[in-house]
Design an enzyme around this catalytic site. Structure first.
Site, PDB file in Angstrom:
ATOM      1  N   GLY A 245       4.492   4.213   2.897  1.00 45.25           N
ATOM      2  CA  GLY A 245       4.016   2.962   2.306  1.00 45.25           C
ATOM      3  C   GLY A 245       4.216   1.828   3.283  1.00 45.25           C
ATOM      4  N   LYS A 246       3.663   0.697   2.980  1.00 48.18           N
ATOM      5  CA  LYS A 246       3.895  -0.492   3.808  1.00 48.18           C
ATOM      6  C   LYS A 246       3.515  -1.711   2.987  1.00 48.18           C
ATOM      7  CE  LYS A 246       5.188  -1.393   8.077  1.00 48.18           C
ATOM      8  NZ  LYS A 246       6.109  -0.595   8.902  1.00 48.18           N
ATOM      9  N   GLY A 247       4.180  -2.819   3.280  1.00 45.70           N
ATOM     10  CA  GLY A 247       3.860  -4.042   2.552  1.00 45.70           C
ATOM     11  C   GLY A 247       3.828  -5.213   3.493  1.00 45.70           C
TER      12      GLY A 247
ATOM     13  N   ASP B 108      10.678  -5.001   8.154  1.00 43.67           N
ATOM     14  CA  ASP B 108       9.723  -4.822   9.244  1.00 43.67           C
ATOM     15  C   ASP B 108       9.663  -6.176   9.950  1.00 43.67           C
ATOM     16  OD1 ASP B 108       7.677  -2.805  10.315  1.00 43.67           O
ATOM     17  OD2 ASP B 108       6.415  -4.561  10.064  1.00 43.67           O
TER      18      ASP B 108
ATOM     19  N   VAL C 207       0.858  -1.191   0.000  1.00 42.56           N
ATOM     20  CA  VAL C 207       0.000   0.000   0.000  1.00 42.56           C
ATOM     21  C   VAL C 207       0.888   1.233   0.000  1.00 42.56           C
ATOM     22  CG1 VAL C 207      -1.678   1.347   1.331  1.00 42.56           C
ATOM     23  CG2 VAL C 207      -1.889  -1.142   1.249  1.00 42.56           C
TER      24      VAL C 207
END
Ligand code: NAD
Length: 425
Positions: A113-115, A154, A68
């Site tokens: 953002g992050k995934g 992460d 995202v």
């Protein structure tokens, strides 16, 4: 590899809803228009992919991969990739927004953002994880890019996975592109100073706050929850600056010594003991690890997991200053009580932003094709953290709000103004 068991959400407030509550308060204080509010609330891009992987057993298992981009208003998106069994689109969306505010509050030119991939890396072989990481990278080949979206580690991923990501992305482009990802091993263009960066930022924020509160570091006591990367570095650096660390904890329990814990001894013990403090003799083990949060100390650093200071225990917190090393350690409902009690809380999006700041330096160095010394990295990140703290502190006075809301105000104001200048359709 930084892997934390997902915290039980049962009976607790959802930390991501907590974040939205603070966002809403800050937006109202700023008088954000409904139009801009809606732009900032909704993610710019959401990608979901299916990743069929041949497992070691020869069977094909299909994993869901998510990325995202919440915002690319300030610059390319920046944010980690989480490998965990409970990865979910709603959560990734919220974490991506969190990154937008974190980058904006320290004034680095990134969006958020992050995934994530829903999987359990603890039950997978290195080969399975590598195939999954490479498949995820290839599926996101048009999303990622040094000018578009720059991932990082992460929960459940680390330098090893980032090396595979860089390699897969580079192969697809026929040239080495190390600036596509940060948190890489040093030999692949990782930055000196990255390992300690988050704990170092916690130390800088803590000292800046202590100055405002007129707490002398040489007479101050401190308790640190979590003794992984952030907690052990924050402890080391705060101890170096004169604070007496009277309690530390990890998944094995909490350890207290009112004369002060020798942090280097505790780290050496942890490293020789499968990574935990279980059996550490330099302090007494508390019967309930949550007691650490209620100790009569000057500074409390929650640096483990989210949602640990809640409506259930906040009344018992005695620290004068809370510096949030972890993401989301305080629930929104606990905030009001913290404020009523006159405790200053330096919020996560400010206090732990030293990590993303040095990730930004990693990207800058990769693009320059140059390597900075650790001294230069530390000096520049200390300056950024100190400036960010002062900006948030000024906003807290100007708007007459606690530091947490002030941090959101600084961040939202910056993104909203940039959006207004850039304009829409
Ligand atoms: P880590 O895995 O290195 O360490 C986590 C530590 O917390 C371990 O010592 C673990 O034993 C302990 N722990 C787990 N559950 C606990 C519990 N219930 N009570 C007490 N201790 C517990 O992780 P980390 O990288 O140090 O990250 C810690 C927190 O900081 C997370 O919230 C993370 O999102 C946040 N954070 C980390 C970075 C970074 O650069 N590493 C940057 C920003 C924010």
């Amino acid at each position: 590899m930084a892997y934390i068991e997902p915290a039980p959400i049962k009976d607790k407030e959802n930390p991501l809803e907590s974040m939205m509550e603070r966002f809403n308060i800050a937006a109202e204080k700023l008088g954000l228009s409904d139009e801009v509010y809606n732009v900032l609330k909704n993610p710019a891009k959401q990608v979901i992919v299916s990743l069929p992987i041949t497992m070691d057993s020869g069977k094909i298992q299909v994993f869901e991969g998510i990325r995202v981009i919440h915002s690319n208003i300030l610059g390319p998106a920046k944010g980690g990739i989480r490998f965990a069994p409970d990865v979910h689109l709603d959560e990734v969306r919220a974490l991506a927004a969190w990154m937008t505010w974190k980058c904006a509050v320290v004034d680095i030119p990134y969006g958020g953002g992050k995934g994530g991939v829903r999987c359990n890396p603890r039950e997978m072989s290195a080969g399975e994880i590598e195939r999954l990481m490479r498949a995820y990278t290839l599926s996101m080949i048009d999303v990622f890019g040094p000018d578009k979206d720059i991932p990082a580690p992460d929960m459940g991923t680390g330098p090893r996975e980032m090396a595979w990501l860089m390699d897969e992305y580079s192969k697809a482009h026929g040239t080495t592109v190390n600036a596509v990802v940060t948190g890489k091993p040093l030999v692949l263009g990782g930055s000196l100073g990255r390992t300690e960066a988050t704990g170092r930022g916690v130390m800088v924020s803590a000292l800046a706050a202590m100055e405002k509160l007129k707490i002398n570091p040489f007479q101050a006591t401190c308790a640190v929850q979590g003794f992984g990367n952030v907690g052990s570095w924050a402890s080391t650096l705060l101890e170096e600056r004169g604070l007496k660390i009277v309690a530390v904890s990890d998944i094995s329990g909490a350890y207290h010594n009112s004369n002060g814990i020798n942090i280097q001894d505790a780290i050496a013990y942890r490293d020789s003991n499968n990574g935990t403090l279980e059996g550490f003799t330099g302090a007494e083990k508390l019967s309930d690890p949550m007691e650490l949060l209620e100790l009569d100390v000057d500074v409390l650093v929650p640096a483990a997991v989210e949602d640990v200071i809640t409506i259930k225990n906040v009344e018992k917190v005695k620290a004068k200053l809370i510096v949030e090393g972890a993401n989301g350690p305080t629930s929104a409902r606990a905030d009001n009580i913290i404020n009523d009690k006159g405790i200053m809380a330096v919020p996560d999006i400010l206090a732990n932003a030293g990590g993303v700041t040095v990730s930004y330096f990693e990207w800058v160095q990769n693009r320059l094709g140059y390597k900075w010394t650790a001294e230069r990295v530390n000096r520049r990140s200390d300056r950024i953290m100190k400036e960010a703290f002062n900006n948030v502190y000024k906003a807290s006075i100007k708007y007459d709000v606690p530091m947490r809301i002030a941090a959101y105000i600084v961040a939202i104001d910056k993104v909203a103004k940039t959006y207004t200048y850039r304009g829409g359709y």
